[in-house]
Design an enzyme around this catalytic site. Structure first.
Site, short mmCIF file in Angstrom:
data_model
loop_
_atom_site.label_atom_id
_atom_site.label_comp_id
_atom_site.label_asym_id
_atom_site.label_seq_id
_atom_site.Cartn_x
_atom_site.Cartn_y
_atom_site.Cartn_z
N HIS A 175 0.83 -1.20 0.00
CA HIS A 175 0.00 0.00 0.00
C HIS A 175 0.87 1.26 0.00
O HIS A 175 0.66 2.17 -0.80
CB HIS A 175 -0.90 -0.04 1.25
CG HIS A 175 -1.77 1.15 1.43
ND1 HIS A 175 -3.12 1.12 1.13
CD2 HIS A 175 -1.52 2.39 1.89
CE1 HIS A 175 -3.64 2.31 1.40
NE2 HIS A 175 -2.69 3.10 1.86
N GLU A 176 1.86 1.31 0.89
CA GLU A 176 2.69 2.52 1.02
C GLU A 176 3.65 2.68 -0.16
O GLU A 176 3.89 3.80 -0.62
CB GLU A 176 3.45 2.52 2.35
CG GLU A 176 2.57 2.41 3.60
CD GLU A 176 1.46 3.44 3.74
OE1 GLU A 176 1.40 4.43 2.97
OE2 GLU A 176 0.61 3.25 4.62
N ILE A 177 4.20 1.59 -0.66
CA ILE A 177 5.09 1.68 -1.82
C ILE A 177 4.30 2.09 -3.06
O ILE A 177 4.78 2.88 -3.88
CB ILE A 177 5.92 0.39 -2.01
CG1 ILE A 177 6.93 0.27 -0.84
CG2 ILE A 177 6.63 0.37 -3.36
CD1 ILE A 177 7.66 -1.05 -0.76
#
Length: 167
Positions: free
Chosen positions: A133-135
């Site tokens: 999600h964050e990448i």
């Protein structure tokens, strides 16, 4: 340390690719600390520098079971399992709405720490979901972009309604 304003959907900065970090200095450490404080205040379990309008490849993740936050500089997924899982996701930039996404069950992430030392880490379950999600966010892919158009449109309408009610 400061709690910074969070960039809210549909701000176009959420769809920009973040730049690699090359300076491992006190400014980076302050940014990581500000991200941690901002994430906790949101509240959330993961946040990127782009979430606060800084287009740098920096991620902070702290699951409920973690004693302290994990900081990832220039993270990249170098391996993903063929097995997939479904998990409910949301964003500090779009509070109040969530939906289920399909992600890889396990991933291996290569990243640097705040001193520039390179590491690799394997993650599964919720931590693997957080990494993906964050990448994605660092790559300019906002989480709702992974939903069908129908689900995405429904979620945006719900978020818009929530924003009107809060105003």
């Amino acid at each position: 340390m400061a709690i910074r304003p969070i960039v809210r959907f549909p701000d176009s900065r959420l769809r920009l690719e973040a730049e690699p970090i090359i300076a491992f200095d006190d400014e980076l450490r302050r940014l990581a600390q500000d991200l941690t404080e901002t994430m906790r205040a949101a509240p959330g379990i993961g946040i990127t520098a782009p979430h606060i309008g800084v287009l740098k490849r920096l991620v902070v993740i702290q699951l409920e079971t973690d004693a302290s936050p994990h900081v990832y500089v220039n993270p990249q997924i170098v391996w993903s399992s063929p097995e997939l899982i479904h998990h409910v996701e949301g964003s500090v930039s779009m509070p109040g709405v969530t939906d289920e996404l399909q992600r890889h069950a396990r991933v291996r992430v290569r990243y640097q720490d705040l001193d520039g030392t390179e590491h690799e880490e394997e993650a599964e379950g919720l931590m693997a979901v957080c990494h993906q999600h964050e990448i994605d966010q660092l790559d300019g892919i906002f989480w709702i972009d992974r939903l069908s158009k129908l689900k995405r449109d429904r979620l945006i309408k719900k978020f818009d309604k929530l924003q009107r009610l809060r105003a």
